[in-house]
Design a protein around this motif. Structure first.
Motif, short mmCIF file in Angstrom:
data_model
loop_
_atom_site.label_atom_id
_atom_site.label_comp_id
_atom_site.label_asym_id
_atom_site.label_seq_id
_atom_site.Cartn_x
_atom_site.Cartn_y
_atom_site.Cartn_z
N ALA A 22 -5.53 -0.88 -0.15
CA ALA A 22 -4.19 -0.67 -0.39
C ALA A 22 -3.17 -1.61 -0.65
N ALA B 255 -9.18 -4.42 -6.10
CA ALA B 255 -9.23 -3.22 -6.91
C ALA B 255 -8.46 -3.13 -8.26
N GLY C 147 -7.85 5.33 -9.96
CA GLY C 147 -9.01 5.81 -8.80
C GLY C 147 -8.68 6.72 -8.12
N LEU C 148 -9.32 6.64 -6.94
CA LEU C 148 -9.42 7.85 -5.68
C LEU C 148 -9.26 7.23 -4.30
N PHE C 149 -7.95 7.80 -3.47
CA PHE C 149 -7.92 7.22 -2.27
C PHE C 149 -8.45 8.15 -1.18
N THR D 67 -14.78 2.17 -11.89
CA THR D 67 -14.12 3.53 -11.14
C THR D 67 -13.89 3.07 -9.73
N GLY E 32 -1.99 3.75 0.02
CA GLY E 32 -3.46 3.85 -0.62
C GLY E 32 -3.06 4.93 -1.87
N GLU E 33 -2.33 6.02 -1.70
CA GLU E 33 -2.32 6.72 -2.92
C GLU E 33 -1.68 6.00 -4.20
N VAL F 100 -12.56 3.49 -5.77
CA VAL F 100 -12.23 4.36 -4.71
C VAL F 100 -11.58 3.41 -3.64
N ILE F 101 -10.45 3.66 -3.24
CA ILE F 101 -9.79 2.98 -2.21
C ILE F 101 -9.84 3.89 -0.78
N ALA G 169 -4.31 3.82 -5.43
CA ALA G 169 -5.19 4.37 -6.24
C ALA G 169 -4.80 4.72 -7.55
#
Length: 106
Positions: free
Chosen positions: A23, A31, A60-62, A40, A51-52, A42-43, A55
């Motif tokens: 993050a 990232a 990506g995804l958090f 792709t 973090g959100e 993922v954090i 991402a």
């Protein structure tokens, strides 16, 4: 003699990468680079707000994770695998501070 530059764009296309501590700082820079190279991302991080945002920035995804907790780390990697079907890269960037010990003791 001339040297032709190598085009590295998209060299991580189709790969799924998990980045702990993703993050901010080195993790966020990684990232961004991995995403720019087609991965792709993922954090995993302890801070949901940053973090959100990270991402979302890299598409990506958090997943909230405290790397000192084995169950949370397992959840991070299980989520990446379940969501994207594979896991190709793990960048274990998150650190744990321990002011009580020297580096040699750690």
């Amino acid at each position: 003699m001339s040297i032709t530059p190598i085009d590295l764009t998209q060299r991580l296309a189709g790969k799924v990468a998990v980045i702990t501590g993703g993050a901010s700082g080195i993790g966020l820079a990684t990232a961004r680079r991995f995403a720019a190279e087609g991965a792709t991302v993922v954090i995993g991080d302890m801070n949901p707000e940053t973090g959100e945002a990270a991402a979302a920035e890299v598409g990506g995804l958090f997943v909230t994770v405290n790397v000192t907790n084995e169950a949370e780390v397992n959840h991070l990697f299980d989520t990446a695998q379940a969501t994207y079907g594979s896991l190709d890269i793990a960048f274990n960037n998150a650190g744990i501070e321990n002011d009580a010990n020297t580096l040699a003791e750690i």
